[in-house]
Design a protein around this motif. Structure first.
Motif, PDB file in Angstrom:
ATOM      1  N   LEU A  17       0.862  -1.186   0.000  1.00  0.00           N
ATOM      2  CA  LEU A  17       0.000   0.000   0.000  1.00  0.00           C
ATOM      3  C   LEU A  17       0.890   1.225   0.000  1.00  0.00           C
ATOM      4  N   CYS A  18       0.399   2.305  -0.588  1.00  0.00           N
ATOM      5  CA  CYS A  18       1.107   3.581  -0.533  1.00  0.00           C
ATOM      6  C   CYS A  18       0.164   4.661  -0.047  1.00  0.00           C
ATOM      7  N   PHE A  19       0.606   5.405   0.959  1.00  0.00           N
ATOM      8  CA  PHE A  19      -0.146   6.540   1.479  1.00  0.00           C
ATOM      9  C   PHE A  19       0.353   7.821   0.804  1.00  0.00           C
ATOM     10  N   SER A  20      -0.566   8.750   0.605  1.00  0.00           N
ATOM     11  CA  SER A  20      -0.233  10.047   0.038  1.00  0.00           C
ATOM     12  C   SER A  20       0.391  10.939   1.117  1.00  0.00           C
ATOM     13  N   ALA A  21       1.450  11.652   0.777  1.00  0.00           N
ATOM     14  CA  ALA A  21       2.096  12.550   1.739  1.00  0.00           C
ATOM     15  C   ALA A  21       2.747  13.711   1.011  1.00  0.00           C
ATOM     16  N   THR A  22       2.717  14.882   1.619  1.00  0.00           N
ATOM     17  CA  THR A  22       3.431  16.034   1.062  1.00  0.00           C
ATOM     18  C   THR A  22       4.920  15.882   1.353  1.00  0.00           C
ATOM     19  N   ALA A  23       5.746  16.725   0.732  1.00  0.00           N
ATOM     20  CA  ALA A  23       7.188  16.701   0.980  1.00  0.00           C
ATOM     21  C   ALA A  23       7.481  16.907   2.464  1.00  0.00           C
ATOM     22  N   ALA A  24       6.785  17.841   3.106  1.00  0.00           N
ATOM     23  CA  ALA A  24       7.012  18.106   4.536  1.00  0.00           C
ATOM     24  C   ALA A  24       6.575  16.916   5.391  1.00  0.00           C
ATOM     25  N   GLU A  25       5.463  16.291   5.021  1.00  0.00           N
ATOM     26  CA  GLU A  25       4.996  15.117   5.772  1.00  0.00           C
ATOM     27  C   GLU A  25       5.976  13.949   5.630  1.00  0.00           C
ATOM     28  N   LEU A  26       6.530  13.776   4.431  1.00  0.00           N
ATOM     29  CA  LEU A  26       7.529  12.718   4.227  1.00  0.00           C
ATOM     30  C   LEU A  26       8.712  12.913   5.163  1.00  0.00           C
TER      31      LEU A  26
ATOM     32  N   GLY B  93       5.311  -7.718   7.670  1.00  0.00           N
ATOM     33  CA  GLY B  93       6.155  -7.763   6.477  1.00  0.00           C
ATOM     34  C   GLY B  93       5.570  -7.095   5.247  1.00  0.00           C
ATOM     35  N   ASN B  94       4.331  -6.564   5.344  1.00  0.00           N
ATOM     36  CA  ASN B  94       3.769  -5.849   4.194  1.00  0.00           C
ATOM     37  C   ASN B  94       4.608  -4.621   3.865  1.00  0.00           C
ATOM     38  N   SER B  95       4.785  -4.341   2.584  1.00  0.00           N
ATOM     39  CA  SER B  95       5.605  -3.217   2.125  1.00  0.00           C
ATOM     40  C   SER B  95       4.738  -1.964   2.036  1.00  0.00           C
ATOM     41  N   LEU B  96       5.020  -0.997   2.916  1.00  0.00           N
ATOM     42  CA  LEU B  96       4.259   0.250   2.950  1.00  0.00           C
ATOM     43  C   LEU B  96       5.105   1.393   2.403  1.00  0.00           C
ATOM     44  N   GLU B  97       4.434   2.400   1.886  1.00  0.00           N
ATOM     45  CA  GLU B  97       5.128   3.503   1.227  1.00  0.00           C
ATOM     46  C   GLU B  97       4.390   4.803   1.536  1.00  0.00           C
ATOM     47  N   PHE B  98       5.143   5.871   1.693  1.00  0.00           N
ATOM     48  CA  PHE B  98       4.591   7.219   1.614  1.00  0.00           C
ATOM     49  C   PHE B  98       5.153   7.833   0.335  1.00  0.00           C
ATOM     50  N   ALA B  99       4.301   8.467  -0.451  1.00  0.00           N
ATOM     51  CA  ALA B  99       4.788   9.102  -1.681  1.00  0.00           C
ATOM     52  C   ALA B  99       4.028  10.392  -1.923  1.00  0.00           C
TER      53      ALA B  99
ATOM     54  N   ARG C 148      12.209  22.128  26.040  1.00  0.00           N
ATOM     55  CA  ARG C 148      12.941  20.902  25.672  1.00  0.00           C
ATOM     56  C   ARG C 148      12.025  19.688  25.682  1.00  0.00           C
ATOM     57  N   ALA C 149      11.086  19.672  26.631  1.00  0.00           N
ATOM     58  CA  ALA C 149      10.177  18.524  26.712  1.00  0.00           C
ATOM     59  C   ALA C 149       9.196  18.513  25.546  1.00  0.00           C
ATOM     60  N   ILE C 150       8.837  19.727  25.084  1.00  0.00           N
ATOM     61  CA  ILE C 150       7.809  19.814  24.031  1.00  0.00           C
ATOM     62  C   ILE C 150       8.377  19.469  22.655  1.00  0.00           C
ATOM     63  N   ILE C 151       9.631  19.844  22.386  1.00  0.00           N
ATOM     64  CA  ILE C 151      10.164  19.658  21.031  1.00  0.00           C
ATOM     65  C   ILE C 151      10.149  18.190  20.573  1.00  0.00           C
ATOM     66  N   PRO C 152      10.709  17.235  21.393  1.00  0.00           N
ATOM     67  CA  PRO C 152      10.647  15.849  20.897  1.00  0.00           C
ATOM     68  C   PRO C 152       9.221  15.321  20.778  1.00  0.00           C
ATOM     69  N   LEU C 153       8.307  15.813  21.626  1.00  0.00           N
ATOM     70  CA  LEU C 153       6.913  15.388  21.543  1.00  0.00           C
ATOM     71  C   LEU C 153       6.313  15.817  20.208  1.00  0.00           C
ATOM     72  N   MET C 154       6.593  17.044  19.794  1.00  0.00           N
ATOM     73  CA  MET C 154       6.048  17.527  18.522  1.00  0.00           C
ATOM     74  C   MET C 154       6.619  16.740  17.353  1.00  0.00           C
ATOM     75  N   ALA C 155       7.901  16.369  17.435  1.00  0.00           N
ATOM     76  CA  ALA C 155       8.518  15.618  16.343  1.00  0.00           C
ATOM     77  C   ALA C 155       7.837  14.255  16.182  1.00  0.00           C
ATOM     78  N   GLN C 156       7.322  13.725  17.306  1.00  0.00           N
ATOM     79  CA  GLN C 156       6.672  12.415  17.235  1.00  0.00           C
ATOM     80  C   GLN C 156       5.262  12.502  16.649  1.00  0.00           C
ATOM     81  N   GLN C 157       4.656  13.682  16.729  1.00  0.00           N
ATOM     82  CA  GLN C 157       3.267  13.789  16.314  1.00  0.00           C
ATOM     83  C   GLN C 157       3.131  14.117  14.841  1.00  0.00           C
ATOM     84  N   SER C 158       3.394  13.120  13.992  1.00  0.00           N
ATOM     85  CA  SER C 158       3.170  13.299  12.572  1.00  0.00           C
ATOM     86  C   SER C 158       1.674  13.314  12.330  1.00  0.00           C
ATOM     87  N   THR C 159       1.259  14.031  11.290  1.00  0.00           N
ATOM     88  CA  THR C 159      -0.148  14.006  10.883  1.00  0.00           C
ATOM     89  C   THR C 159      -0.468  12.611  10.370  1.00  0.00           C
TER      90      THR C 159
END
Lengths: 158, 158
Positions: free
Chosen positions: A100-109, A143-149, B11-22
């Protein structure tokens, strides 16, 4: 003009129209198969953060992905078929490495590379296609192959 | 208030934000595996009428489905992985009976029953879910379980 010509034309046109169904315009569901649903929930719900919309223990867990539903099944259960005569869902189930491939922007990638790495999920590949779109590949725990693109991989202007 | 408290908070907030991908908002590609690509083209392109957007003989054929790309692969080829160092697509491939569901209106479902029956494709199941949405199930020539369903099965008001 012989009126039977019109009759013959109408007869010829009717079956032709019946054959011309509109091609499917959109996907509603897609499926992956996993051997351990609890592990899959931790991955798809916990790490990827997908919104769970249905769950039957030991059989399936479903997630919403925009206008599509991602179905995760234990194939050992879905290959049995349905025992509910009112909802006779046919048997199905696959083994191996689906994709499966999920859609992602450059920033999201960029953010996903950090997020997956922090979660201990290796980035298996990370490259740009000839049209410039970037893809990253990783695997779920089954083991499923996942992708963001980036969607411009397929859809210009998006 | 000790200004160092603010520093520690930051400092505590920065790594938390990095983990929260959309969470992924949309699917870009999904895949099914087939053993005979010529047969699959006749089915997906000919009978279903999908728009073909890419094709590599004996490896894959891709179709557009709205904003999603349906990838059909011969798993014997994709399990080999890529030999192109610039495009290192990881190996993948499944066997068995995968599943996909296409979105269809009530009128389109009616037309698809006729179209598939005329093409000699059996309707394996045809029923209404508890919320009233109708589904029909059939199989491609590789045995994958395909479905047409009204989108209100999952998305109220659609």
């Amino acid at each position: 003009m012989d009126p039977r010509d019109d009759t013959r034309s109408a007869r010829a046109i009717i079956p032709l129209m019946a054959q011309q169904s509109t091609p499917p315009a959109a996907l509603l569901e897609t499926a992956l198969y996993v051997s351990d649903l609890a592990e899959a929930e931790a991955f798809y719900g916990g790490i990827l953060g997908l919104e769970q919309i249905a769950r039957v223990p030991d059989r399936h867990v479903f997630y919403r992905l925009g206008e599509v539903v991602l179905l995760l099944f234990d194939p050992a259960r879905t290959l049995e078929g349905s025992s509910n005569l009112d909802l006779p869902v046919p048997p199905h189930g696959a083994t191996g490495q689906g994709h499966l491939c999920f859609s992602a922007t450059a920033a999201e990638l960029h953010a996903w590379v950090d997020r997956l790495t922090e979660a201990g999920i290796p980035i298996e590949a990370d490259f740009h296609w000839p049209n410039g779109a970037r893809s990253i590949y990783f695997r779920d725990l089954a083991g499923n192959s996942l992708e963001f693109a980036e969607p411009r991989l397929w859809f210009e202007g998006s």
